[in-house]
Design a protein around this motif. Sequence first.
Motif, PDB file in Angstrom:
ATOM      1  N   LEU A   1       0.830  -1.202   0.000  1.00 19.47           N
ATOM      2  CA  LEU A   1       0.000   0.000   0.000  1.00 19.47           C
ATOM      3  C   LEU A   1       0.868   1.256   0.000  1.00 19.47           C
ATOM      4  O   LEU A   1       0.632   2.197  -0.764  1.00 19.47           O
ATOM      5  N   PHE A   2       1.877   1.281   0.878  1.00 22.39           N
ATOM      6  CA  PHE A   2       2.808   2.411   0.908  1.00 22.39           C
ATOM      7  C   PHE A   2       3.503   2.584  -0.439  1.00 22.39           C
ATOM      8  O   PHE A   2       3.570   3.692  -0.981  1.00 22.39           O
ATOM      9  N   ALA A   3       3.993   1.486  -1.008  1.00 20.25           N
ATOM     10  CA  ALA A   3       4.679   1.558  -2.297  1.00 20.25           C
ATOM     11  C   ALA A   3       3.745   2.073  -3.390  1.00 20.25           C
ATOM     12  O   ALA A   3       4.158   2.867  -4.260  1.00 20.25           O
ATOM     13  N   GLY A   4       2.482   1.644  -3.339  1.00 16.45           N
ATOM     14  CA  GLY A   4       1.527   2.090  -4.348  1.00 16.45           C
ATOM     15  C   GLY A   4       1.273   3.586  -4.294  1.00 16.45           C
ATOM     16  O   GLY A   4       1.178   4.243  -5.339  1.00 16.45           O
ATOM     17  N   TRP A   5       1.166   4.148  -3.079  1.00 16.73           N
ATOM     18  CA  TRP A   5       0.978   5.599  -2.971  1.00 16.73           C
ATOM     19  C   TRP A   5       2.191   6.346  -3.503  1.00 16.73           C
ATOM     20  O   TRP A   5       2.050   7.388  -4.159  1.00 16.73           O
ATOM     21  N   VAL A   6       3.387   5.823  -3.233  1.00 12.53           N
ATOM     22  CA  VAL A   6       4.607   6.454  -3.752  1.00 12.53           C
ATOM     23  C   VAL A   6       4.611   6.424  -5.277  1.00 12.53           C
ATOM     24  O   VAL A   6       4.889   7.434  -5.938  1.00 12.53           O
ATOM     25  N   VAL A   7       4.300   5.261  -5.851  1.00 12.17           N
ATOM     26  CA  VAL A   7       4.283   5.144  -7.313  1.00 12.17           C
ATOM     27  C   VAL A   7       3.223   6.060  -7.908  1.00 12.17           C
ATOM     28  O   VAL A   7       3.448   6.706  -8.943  1.00 12.17           O
ATOM     29  N   LEU A   8       2.070   6.160  -7.261  1.00  9.53           N
ATOM     30  CA  LEU A   8       1.028   7.059  -7.767  1.00  9.53           C
ATOM     31  C   LEU A   8       1.499   8.511  -7.723  1.00  9.53           C
ATOM     32  O   LEU A   8       1.220   9.284  -8.647  1.00  9.53           O
ATOM     33  N   GLY A   9       2.199   8.893  -6.656  1.00  8.81           N
ATOM     34  CA  GLY A   9       2.738  10.248  -6.594  1.00  8.81           C
ATOM     35  C   GLY A   9       3.742  10.521  -7.698  1.00  8.81           C
ATOM     36  O   GLY A   9       3.774  11.616  -8.273  1.00  8.81           O
ATOM     37  N   LEU A  10       4.562   9.508  -8.017  1.00 10.23           N
ATOM     38  CA  LEU A  10       5.591   9.683  -9.054  1.00 10.23           C
ATOM     39  C   LEU A  10       5.000   9.681 -10.464  1.00 10.23           C
ATOM     40  O   LEU A  10       5.533  10.347 -11.361  1.00 10.23           O
ATOM     41  N   THR A  11       3.922   8.931 -10.670  1.00 14.05           N
ATOM     42  CA  THR A  11       3.383   8.743 -12.026  1.00 14.05           C
ATOM     43  C   THR A  11       2.013   9.388 -12.199  1.00 14.05           C
ATOM     44  O   THR A  11       1.273   9.012 -13.113  1.00 14.05           O
ATOM     45  N   ALA A  12       1.683  10.365 -11.366  1.00 13.86           N
ATOM     46  CA  ALA A  12       0.345  10.964 -11.417  1.00 13.86           C
ATOM     47  C   ALA A  12       0.033  11.604 -12.757  1.00 13.86           C
ATOM     48  O   ALA A  12      -1.140  11.805 -13.088  1.00 13.86           O
ATOM     49  N   GLY A  13       1.044  11.951 -13.541  1.00 12.03           N
ATOM     50  CA  GLY A  13       0.813  12.559 -14.841  1.00 12.03           C
ATOM     51  C   GLY A  13       0.719  11.563 -15.974  1.00 12.03           C
ATOM     52  O   GLY A  13       0.625  11.967 -17.145  1.00 12.03           O
ATOM     53  N   VAL A  14       0.735  10.271 -15.677  1.00  8.27           N
ATOM     54  CA  VAL A  14       0.731   9.230 -16.708  1.00  8.27           C
ATOM     55  C   VAL A  14      -0.572   8.436 -16.622  1.00  8.27           C
ATOM     56  O   VAL A  14      -0.742   7.619 -15.707  1.00  8.27           O
ATOM     57  N   PRO A  15      -1.509   8.643 -17.537  1.00  6.15           N
ATOM     58  CA  PRO A  15      -2.801   7.947 -17.452  1.00  6.15           C
ATOM     59  C   PRO A  15      -2.679   6.432 -17.391  1.00  6.15           C
ATOM     60  O   PRO A  15      -3.419   5.774 -16.665  1.00  6.15           O
ATOM     61  N   ALA A  16      -1.735   5.867 -18.170  1.00  7.05           N
ATOM     62  CA  ALA A  16      -1.597   4.412 -18.208  1.00  7.05           C
ATOM     63  C   ALA A  16      -1.188   3.837 -16.855  1.00  7.05           C
ATOM     64  O   ALA A  16      -1.421   2.657 -16.582  1.00  7.05           O
ATOM     65  N   ALA A  17      -0.590   4.648 -16.001  1.00  6.79           N
ATOM     66  CA  ALA A  17      -0.215   4.195 -14.662  1.00  6.79           C
ATOM     67  C   ALA A  17      -1.315   4.489 -13.652  1.00  6.79           C
ATOM     68  O   ALA A  17      -1.589   3.674 -12.757  1.00  6.79           O
ATOM     69  N   VAL A  18      -1.961   5.643 -13.779  1.00  9.42           N
ATOM     70  CA  VAL A  18      -2.945   6.062 -12.781  1.00  9.42           C
ATOM     71  C   VAL A  18      -4.168   5.149 -12.776  1.00  9.42           C
ATOM     72  O   VAL A  18      -4.646   4.750 -11.701  1.00  9.42           O
ATOM     73  N   VAL A  19      -4.679   4.801 -13.937  1.00  8.65           N
ATOM     74  CA  VAL A  19      -5.925   4.024 -14.003  1.00  8.65           C
ATOM     75  C   VAL A  19      -5.795   2.685 -13.295  1.00  8.65           C
ATOM     76  O   VAL A  19      -6.622   2.358 -12.420  1.00  8.65           O
ATOM     77  N   PRO A  20      -4.772   1.853 -13.602  1.00  6.41           N
ATOM     78  CA  PRO A  20      -4.685   0.590 -12.856  1.00  6.41           C
ATOM     79  C   PRO A  20      -4.339   0.781 -11.381  1.00  6.41           C
ATOM     80  O   PRO A  20      -4.771  -0.010 -10.532  1.00  6.41           O
ATOM     81  N   LEU A  21      -3.578   1.852 -11.055  1.00  8.31           N
ATOM     82  CA  LEU A  21      -3.228   2.081  -9.658  1.00  8.31           C
ATOM     83  C   LEU A  21      -4.449   2.422  -8.811  1.00  8.31           C
ATOM     84  O   LEU A  21      -4.489   2.091  -7.617  1.00  8.31           O
ATOM     85  N   VAL A  22      -5.440   3.076  -9.399  1.00  9.57           N
ATOM     86  CA  VAL A  22      -6.667   3.374  -8.658  1.00  9.57           C
ATOM     87  C   VAL A  22      -7.331   2.077  -8.201  1.00  9.57           C
ATOM     88  O   VAL A  22      -7.774   1.948  -7.054  1.00  9.57           O
ATOM     89  N   LEU A  23      -7.384   1.093  -9.093  1.00  6.85           N
ATOM     90  CA  LEU A  23      -7.956  -0.204  -8.741  1.00  6.85           C
ATOM     91  C   LEU A  23      -7.107  -0.907  -7.684  1.00  6.85           C
ATOM     92  O   LEU A  23      -7.631  -1.430  -6.685  1.00  6.85           O
ATOM     93  N   VAL A  24      -5.792  -0.907  -7.888  1.00  3.29           N
ATOM     94  CA  VAL A  24      -4.885  -1.600  -6.971  1.00  3.29           C
ATOM     95  C   VAL A  24      -4.947  -0.982  -5.578  1.00  3.29           C
ATOM     96  O   VAL A  24      -5.036  -1.686  -4.560  1.00  3.29           O
ATOM     97  N   GLN A  25      -4.889   0.353  -5.509  1.00  8.58           N
ATOM     98  CA  GLN A  25      -4.889   1.012  -4.203  1.00  8.58           C
ATOM     99  C   GLN A  25      -6.230   0.871  -3.489  1.00  8.58           C
ATOM    100  O   GLN A  25      -6.279   0.764  -2.268  1.00  8.58           O
ATOM    101  N   GLY A  26      -7.316   0.881  -4.238  1.00 10.31           N
ATOM    102  CA  GLY A  26      -8.613   0.624  -3.620  1.00 10.31           C
ATOM    103  C   GLY A  26      -8.667  -0.771  -3.011  1.00 10.31           C
ATOM    104  O   GLY A  26      -9.168  -0.961  -1.898  1.00 10.31           O
ATOM    105  N   THR A  27      -8.124  -1.751  -3.732  1.00  6.62           N
ATOM    106  CA  THR A  27      -8.108  -3.124  -3.236  1.00  6.62           C
ATOM    107  C   THR A  27      -7.248  -3.245  -1.984  1.00  6.62           C
ATOM    108  O   THR A  27      -7.680  -3.801  -0.961  1.00  6.62           O
TER     109      THR A  27
END
Length: 400
Positions: A282-308
């Motif tokens: 979970l911690f790693a996912g928030w970090v990756v989301l912060g780093l890739t927030a400008g990349v749609p291909a990363a944000v969309v799957p991360l929303v699902l992963v972080q919700g889970t």
Amino acid sequence: MPFFLYVLSLAVLAQGTSEFMLAGLVPDIAADLGVSVPAAGALTSAFAVGMIVGAPLMAVVSMRWPRRRALLAFLVTFLAVHVVGAVTTSYPLLLATRVVAALANAGFLAVALATAAALVAPDAKGRATSVLLGGVTLACVAGVPGGALLGQLWGWRSAFWAVALISVPAVVAIVRSVPGDVPAAAAVGGAGGAGGARGELRALRRPRLLVVLLLGALVNGATFCTFTYLAPLATDVTGLADGWVPALLALFGIGSFLGVTLGGRFADSRPLPLLAGGGVALFAGWVVLGLTAGVPAAVVPLVLVQGTLSFAVGSTLIARALYEAVDAPRLGGGFATAALNVGAALGPWAGGLAIDTGHGYRSAPWVSAALAAVALATAAAAWLSTRAATRPARAAAPAE
């Protein structure tokens, strides 16, 4: 799982929809009642405060009530104030209904958690918790978007009527399916669980339980920090069109449903691997989301992963709180509910503070990462402290 748990989950669905649906109704409420948008937004804050204060307070008030009477009292009150909210033209009265609804919601959830823990097998609290919290996740997936759609089609009052109507079959089903002869708090260890309210409060002083409650608040704070600002993050930082926002919110809701399902499967049998592995991920996912927030291909799957991950870890922590509070069944559920709502208030506040100080919407996942890091550090410190405390006892034990 017993049928009555699914009945309680239906009521939790209605209550979760009520808690979150105002996000899409605030502008219409402000225009209709002639108040400012921030004043209408205060309706959400009033609900959050009512949940935090109401969970332990209502648990104490209803401690001696039979479980069915307590559940019905809270749910009927919740239903009634939504009818009042749907017809009132007074902003102060609407604000009052939100506070009362939150108190009723908090009391219902505290009693429902205690009832679930008491009426399932001793090693099935995690699965029972996942069924109850499934109502919250379904509110995220269907209830909140549905409330927003009703508001667009027939005005914000229709969403209040819908919540009241959803509550009606739950009232009928509770009358028919929930045992009502014994106080829920008496189901474990005598009336009041551990000698009434004072006994339960003493039981709640256990360090392990306090750590679990703190972890629940931190993890939920991280979850709702980013969830609250997901829409502007997606449009202003990621560059997605406005039409993507409902899809992302639904995707997060689907992840939350998967998360509580995962938590229900492993919270009873393998809670520590789930909490440790899930917390780090979970911690790693928030970090990756912060780093890739400008990349749609990363944000969309991360929303699902972080919700889970958020709801898998969060629901497991609630189950652990019920296990640790076995001598305080009613107040244990109440304080677990309060801890989650402290997090739900803390996270958006901390994220808003970072945004207001000029760090932009990208800062929301970084604040979530910081909260998750504090949770990991707290868990590690508690584990090391427990090991240090048990090492002398092992060393002093006589050899076989």
